[in-house]
Design a protein around this motif. Structure first.
Motif, PDB file in Angstrom:
ATOM      1  N   UNK A 156      24.811  46.836  31.954  1.00  0.00           N
ATOM      2  CA  UNK A 156      25.542  46.025  32.946  1.00  0.00           C
ATOM      3  C   UNK A 156      25.167  44.549  32.864  1.00  0.00           C
ATOM      4  N   UNK A 157      24.262  44.219  31.973  1.00  0.00           N
ATOM      5  CA  UNK A 157      23.770  42.843  31.877  1.00  0.00           C
ATOM      6  C   UNK A 157      24.588  42.074  30.836  1.00  0.00           C
ATOM      7  N   UNK A 158      25.264  40.994  31.248  1.00  0.00           N
ATOM      8  CA  UNK A 158      26.131  40.284  30.293  1.00  0.00           C
ATOM      9  C   UNK A 158      25.391  39.700  29.096  1.00  0.00           C
ATOM     10  N   UNK A 159      24.168  39.220  29.294  1.00  0.00           N
ATOM     11  CA  UNK A 159      23.468  38.619  28.145  1.00  0.00           C
ATOM     12  C   UNK A 159      22.968  39.707  27.189  1.00  0.00           C
ATOM     13  N   UNK A 160      22.570  40.857  27.728  1.00  0.00           N
ATOM     14  CA  UNK A 160      22.137  41.949  26.844  1.00  0.00           C
ATOM     15  C   UNK A 160      23.335  42.515  26.083  1.00  0.00           C
ATOM     16  N   UNK A 161      24.462  42.645  26.777  1.00  0.00           N
ATOM     17  CA  UNK A 161      25.671  43.156  26.103  1.00  0.00           C
ATOM     18  C   UNK A 161      26.062  42.255  24.938  1.00  0.00           C
ATOM     19  N   UNK A 162      25.846  40.967  25.128  1.00  0.00           N
ATOM     20  CA  UNK A 162      26.251  40.007  24.095  1.00  0.00           C
ATOM     21  C   UNK A 162      25.250  39.950  22.945  1.00  0.00           C
ATOM     22  N   UNK A 163      23.963  40.015  23.259  1.00  0.00           N
ATOM     23  CA  UNK A 163      22.942  39.755  22.234  1.00  0.00           C
ATOM     24  C   UNK A 163      22.255  41.011  21.708  1.00  0.00           C
ATOM     25  N   UNK A 164      22.280  42.112  22.466  1.00  0.00           N
ATOM     26  CA  UNK A 164      21.525  43.333  22.138  1.00  0.00           C
ATOM     27  C   UNK A 164      20.041  43.023  21.926  1.00  0.00           C
ATOM     28  N   UNK A 165      19.551  41.986  22.609  1.00  0.00           N
ATOM     29  CA  UNK A 165      18.152  41.571  22.497  1.00  0.00           C
ATOM     30  C   UNK A 165      17.435  42.012  23.779  1.00  0.00           C
ATOM     31  N   UNK A 166      16.376  42.792  23.615  1.00  0.00           N
ATOM     32  CA  UNK A 166      15.672  43.333  24.792  1.00  0.00           C
ATOM     33  C   UNK A 166      15.136  42.225  25.707  1.00  0.00           C
ATOM     34  N   UNK A 167      14.750  41.083  25.124  1.00  0.00           N
ATOM     35  CA  UNK A 167      14.279  39.975  25.966  1.00  0.00           C
ATOM     36  C   UNK A 167      15.385  39.434  26.858  1.00  0.00           C
ATOM     37  N   UNK A 168      16.632  39.665  26.467  1.00  0.00           N
ATOM     38  CA  UNK A 168      17.790  39.186  27.230  1.00  0.00           C
ATOM     39  C   UNK A 168      18.312  40.261  28.175  1.00  0.00           C
ATOM     40  N   UNK A 169      17.518  41.300  28.390  1.00  0.00           N
ATOM     41  CA  UNK A 169      17.919  42.371  29.322  1.00  0.00           C
ATOM     42  C   UNK A 169      17.131  42.219  30.626  1.00  0.00           C
ATOM     43  N   UNK A 170      17.572  42.850  31.714  1.00  0.00           N
ATOM     44  CA  UNK A 170      16.830  42.750  32.980  1.00  0.00           C
ATOM     45  C   UNK A 170      15.389  43.236  32.845  1.00  0.00           C
ATOM     46  N   UNK A 171      15.176  44.408  32.222  1.00  0.00           N
ATOM     47  CA  UNK A 171      13.794  44.914  32.154  1.00  0.00           C
ATOM     48  C   UNK A 171      12.944  44.064  31.220  1.00  0.00           C
ATOM     49  N   UNK A 172      13.586  43.488  30.197  1.00  0.00           N
ATOM     50  CA  UNK A 172      12.850  42.593  29.299  1.00  0.00           C
ATOM     51  C   UNK A 172      12.395  41.355  30.048  1.00  0.00           C
ATOM     52  N   UNK A 173      13.289  40.806  30.856  1.00  0.00           N
ATOM     53  CA  UNK A 173      12.945  39.599  31.634  1.00  0.00           C
ATOM     54  C   UNK A 173      11.852  39.909  32.656  1.00  0.00           C
ATOM     55  N   UNK A 174      11.976  41.071  33.308  1.00  0.00           N
ATOM     56  CA  UNK A 174      10.943  41.440  34.287  1.00  0.00           C
ATOM     57  C   UNK A 174       9.600  41.593  33.581  1.00  0.00           C
TER      58      UNK A 174
END
Ligand code: SF4
Ligand code: SF4
Length: 402
Positions: free
Chosen positions: A24-42
């Motif tokens: 559901x995270x727009x930046x993760x959907x775009x990049x497939x980068x775990x750092x750009x996901x909610x749990x990665x950021x947390x």
């Protein structure tokens, strides 16, 4: 650091890293980068707050990329307060790491939008922002804006006779520059439905841009000003018509300990939700419209204002109008307030999916309850399709027989 980070860590530690929010995270959907996901950021915030990770540019970059759309928060089974965590992180760490040019553009956007003089200039102010960015699409968009409104003509009480309710109208920074038509629609429609409207002159910017940029002191002073402007008016509700601002107003009590913050926030509601819930069915009397309208529900309306479905419910009362909701439930359009200016490439890349869905639906109107999203989508549709992007209340006011 301004305060111990125990409470930030306690909130972040609620995350069990299940990853249910990632799709559901727009930046993760775009990049497939775990750092750009909610749990990665947390995880990055946990690392910094516990002293394990230094505050480097590499750590900051994915945290700056977050749109604060809060899609993650709305689907999280552990109820992680993601928005609160990110606001606190930004408040603790400030913006000094950003390049001077980026900070200058952000400050220009914030003060330009907040300045009544610049807001009155409307298209010139927006064109100036485009010029600062070297972005011709903003300049072109500015040239297409309607004439700016004059807030002096809106201030004061607009009585209904008879009056069954009394609301305060929150304008926000962009009303005069870019959304005067929606203000005019509200001031025409509500008194005709028996709702008196007061527009306090002393109101200010909601503070969202400063809160999300970590400028806590400025945000707190704007919050105090708005509470004072509305609190003495004996209102049944405070109405917002840009859901991005409304979401911030609804959470004043979370951001500030200013006296009156809690009762103020409890009174705030989005215009569509207010109309859908408070106006009796027999008062609606719409002229028919043979057209198709597509509803864009902004993230702030869905995830914070809890007003999803109100626009469809209201427009569904108009005879002949075919109402559908933009497909891709929970999709962010990429606007996110000043994000579309400060992170232009990411904002445009995220927008592409939404533009594709709008073009596939090919409606006669696209309605959005947030002016920031409307501007961003209008810019994306330029040269691709001639689809007006307006606030839903404009359609209601145009068709209600008054
Ligand atoms: S934020 Fe919530 S949904 Fe996302 S990984 Fe953490 S616990 Fe799971
Ligand atoms: S707020 Fe939005 S962009 Fe930020 S992590 Fe959550 S879903 Fe992703």
């Amino acid at each position: 650091m301004t305060a111990p980070l125990d409470s930030l860590l306690a909130d972040a530690d609620l995350c069990v890293k299940c990853g249910l929010c990632s799709p559901h995270c727009p930046t993760y959907r775009l990049t497939a980068d775990e750092n750009e996901s909610p749990r990665g950021r947390i995880a990055l915030i946990q690392g910094w707050a516990s002293g394990r990770l230094p505050l480097t540019a590499a750590l900051r970059a994915p945290l700056d990329d977050c749109l604060l759309c809060r899609n993650c928060e709305s689907v999280c089974p552990a109820k992680v307060p993601y928005g609160k965590i990110m606001d606190r992180f930004r408040s603790e760490t400030g913006q000094s790491h950003k390049p001077l040019a980026t900070r200058a553009v952000s400050a220009a956007v914030r003060s330009g939008l907040r300045s009544p003089a610049l807001s009155r200039l409307g298209r010139k102010a927006l064109g100036g922002i485009g010029g600062l960015l070297g972005d011709t699409s903003w300049k072109a968009l500015a040239s297409e804006l309607p004439p700016p409104g004059d807030p002096a003509a809106w201030y004061g009480k607009h009585p209904a006779a008879p009056s069954t309710a009394h609301v305060g109208l929150f304008l926000g920074c962009t009303a005069a520059a870019a959304d005067a038509a929606t203000v005019a629609a509200i001031l025409k429609l509500l008194p005709a439905l028996g709702v008196s409207v007061t527009v306090p002159e002393a109101q200010a910017c909601c503070g969202a841009m400063d809160l999300h940029a970590g400028n806590t002191a400025t945000a707190h002073s704007l919050i105090a000003r708005n509470i004072e402007a509305f609190s003495s008016l004996a209102l049944d509700a405070v109405i917002g018509f840009a859901s991005g601002c409304g979401a911030t107003l609804q959470e004043y009590a979370q951001h500030s300990s200013a006296p009156g913050a809690e009762p103020f926030s409890a009174q705030v509601t989005d215009i569509s939700r207010f109309l859908a819930e408070r106006v009796p069915e027999e008062l609606w009397n719409f002229a028919p419209l043979d057209a198709r309208v597509l509803v864009h529900n902004p993230c702030s309306l869905r995830n914070v204002c809890k007003g999803e479905g109100s626009v469809e419910k209201l427009l569904g009362k108009i005879p002949g109008l075919t109402v559908s909701t933009l497909p891709g439930k929970g999709r962010c359009c990429g606007a996110a307030g000043s994000y579309m200016v400060e992170h232009r490439e990411m904002a445009e890349a995220i927008r592409a999916e939404t533009i594709e869905a709008i073009l596939a639906a090919n409606p006669d109107y696209l309605v959005s309850s947030n002016i920031g999203c409307a501007l961003h989508l209008r810019a994306g549709l330029r040269r691709l399709a001639d689809i007006p992007v307006i606030h839903p209340v404009q359609l209601l006011a145009r068709l209600q027989r008054i």
